[in-house]
Design an enzyme around this catalytic site. Structure first.
Site, PDB file in Angstrom:
ATOM      1  N   GLU A   1       0.817  -1.223   0.000  1.00  0.00           N
ATOM      2  CA  GLU A   1       0.000   0.000   0.000  1.00  0.00           C
ATOM      3  C   GLU A   1       0.848   1.270   0.000  1.00  0.00           C
ATOM      4  O   GLU A   1       0.366   2.329  -0.398  1.00  0.00           O
ATOM      5  CB  GLU A   1      -0.981  -0.029   1.187  1.00  0.00           C
ATOM      6  CG  GLU A   1      -2.060  -1.085   0.976  1.00  0.00           C
ATOM      7  CD  GLU A   1      -2.964  -1.324   2.169  1.00  0.00           C
ATOM      8  OE1 GLU A   1      -4.124  -1.711   1.966  1.00  0.00           O
ATOM      9  OE2 GLU A   1      -2.516  -1.142   3.325  1.00  0.00           O
TER      10      GLU A   1
ATOM     11  N   GLY B   1     -12.629  -4.314   1.089  1.00  0.00           N
ATOM     12  CA  GLY B   1     -13.649  -5.190   0.526  1.00  0.00           C
ATOM     13  C   GLY B   1     -14.923  -4.377   0.298  1.00  0.00           C
ATOM     14  O   GLY B   1     -15.318  -3.589   1.155  1.00  0.00           O
TER      15      GLY B   1
ATOM     16  N   MET C   1      -9.545  -3.146   7.731  1.00  0.00           N
ATOM     17  CA  MET C   1      -9.049  -3.564   9.039  1.00  0.00           C
ATOM     18  C   MET C   1      -8.271  -2.484   9.804  1.00  0.00           C
ATOM     19  O   MET C   1      -7.673  -2.786  10.828  1.00  0.00           O
ATOM     20  CB  MET C   1      -8.192  -4.833   8.869  1.00  0.00           C
ATOM     21  CG  MET C   1      -8.983  -5.983   8.243  1.00  0.00           C
ATOM     22  SD  MET C   1      -8.044  -7.506   7.990  1.00  0.00           S
ATOM     23  CE  MET C   1      -7.843  -8.073   9.658  1.00  0.00           C
ATOM     24  N   GLU C   2      -8.267  -1.239   9.305  1.00  0.00           N
ATOM     25  CA  GLU C   2      -7.469  -0.200   9.981  1.00  0.00           C
ATOM     26  C   GLU C   2      -8.104   1.185  10.065  1.00  0.00           C
ATOM     27  O   GLU C   2      -7.706   2.003  10.918  1.00  0.00           O
ATOM     28  CB  GLU C   2      -6.088  -0.025   9.292  1.00  0.00           C
ATOM     29  CG  GLU C   2      -5.205  -1.238   9.288  1.00  0.00           C
ATOM     30  CD  GLU C   2      -5.529  -2.210   8.142  1.00  0.00           C
ATOM     31  OE1 GLU C   2      -6.208  -1.797   7.173  1.00  0.00           O
ATOM     32  OE2 GLU C   2      -5.112  -3.381   8.231  1.00  0.00           O
TER      33      GLU C   2
ATOM     34  N   ASP D   1     -11.727  -6.613  -3.442  1.00  0.00           N
ATOM     35  CA  ASP D   1     -12.554  -7.841  -3.393  1.00  0.00           C
ATOM     36  C   ASP D   1     -13.940  -7.464  -2.889  1.00  0.00           C
ATOM     37  O   ASP D   1     -14.178  -6.313  -2.552  1.00  0.00           O
ATOM     38  CB  ASP D   1     -11.911  -8.877  -2.458  1.00  0.00           C
ATOM     39  CG  ASP D   1     -11.789  -8.351  -1.038  1.00  0.00           C
ATOM     40  OD1 ASP D   1     -10.730  -7.776  -0.721  1.00  0.00           O
ATOM     41  OD2 ASP D   1     -12.765  -8.448  -0.281  1.00  0.00           O
TER      42      ASP D   1
END
Ligand code: ADE
Length: 230
Positions: free
Chosen positions: A12, A78, A172-173, A196
């Site tokens: 990233e 996602g 997730m962050e 995704d």
């Protein structure tokens, strides 16, 4: 002003480090921090490692140790919203922690006392993003992003997150970074490109599209840095 540019994974921030070219490197608490001046703007760049704890640590370090006064997060997510396809960008208006649960005490999902269910991002940075998207002639969706310490690859979990938080994307962050920035009064911007659809194909798609989607997000962030530098 000193800009923090943060991701969670090496992929990233790789396109960002490539773009800035030269930097000083230092280590704090097991992570590397890259500092340089880019287009007249002082920047500090880092990836945190995956998840809420590591990302909170890195965000706080960028602010407290490196003196960052604004935070730009770049990475992949996602999709929940059917409007989002692989490679599309989403900017968080607000974020929540989908895995934070003290509902046993009568609180809503994502809430703890003295916190809030949702944490908002900085409107001025979102306006800059809209201007950049208009200039590039690309669509930029704004929406709710849900964060948790879980890679979601399951339709039922994804639907639960959508119905509980009206979320458009998940990762997730973002929420942990936004909580840290809000607590320390630093404006925060969270950008994600879709890798995704958080469904049964998610781990396959994530591996296939991590690099290309991370680059879409990183390239956009660097356009924002160009604009901020004027
Ligand atoms: N980041 C990108 N895709 C994700 C997913 N399906 N779950 C959690 N974080 C993600």
């Amino acid at each position: 002003m000193k800009l923090a540019i943060m991701g969670a994974m090496p992929e990233e921030i790789a396109p960002i480090l490539e773009k800035v070219g030269e930097y000083r490197v230092s280590s704090v608490a097991g992570n590397k921090y890259y500092e340089c001046s880019f287009g007249g703007v002082e920047v500090v760049i880092a990836y945190s490692k995956i998840g809420k704890v590591f990302s909170a640590l890195t965000a706080a370090t960028m602010i407290e140790r490196f003196g960052a006064t604004a935070m730009l997060f770049s990475g992949v997510a996602g999709a929940i919203s059917k409007e989002l396809a692989i490679g599309d960008l989403i900017v968080a208006t607000k974020l929540c922690q989908h895995d934070l649960d003290i509902t046993a005490f009568g609180h809503p999902y994502g809430y703890v006392p003295e916190g809030s269910q949702f944490v908002e991002t900085d409107e001025r940075l979102r306006v800059i993003a809209k201007d950049v998207a208009a200039e590039m002639g690309i669509p930029l969706k704004e929406g709710v992003i849900a964060t948790g310490d879980q890679f979601v690859a399951d339709a039922a979990r994804k639907e639960w997150i959508e119905s509980t938080f009206a979320a458009d994307a998940l990762e997730m962050e973002g929420a942990s970074v936004a909580v840290v920035c809000n607590a320390l009064n630093v404006p925060v911007f969270i950008l994600r490109a879709i890798s995704d659809a958080a469904d049964m194909d998610a781990s396959f798609d994530f591996d296939a599209f991590l690099e290309s989607s991370a680059k879409v997000s990183a390239d956009f962030i660097m356009k924002m840095v160009d604009r901020i530098g004027g």
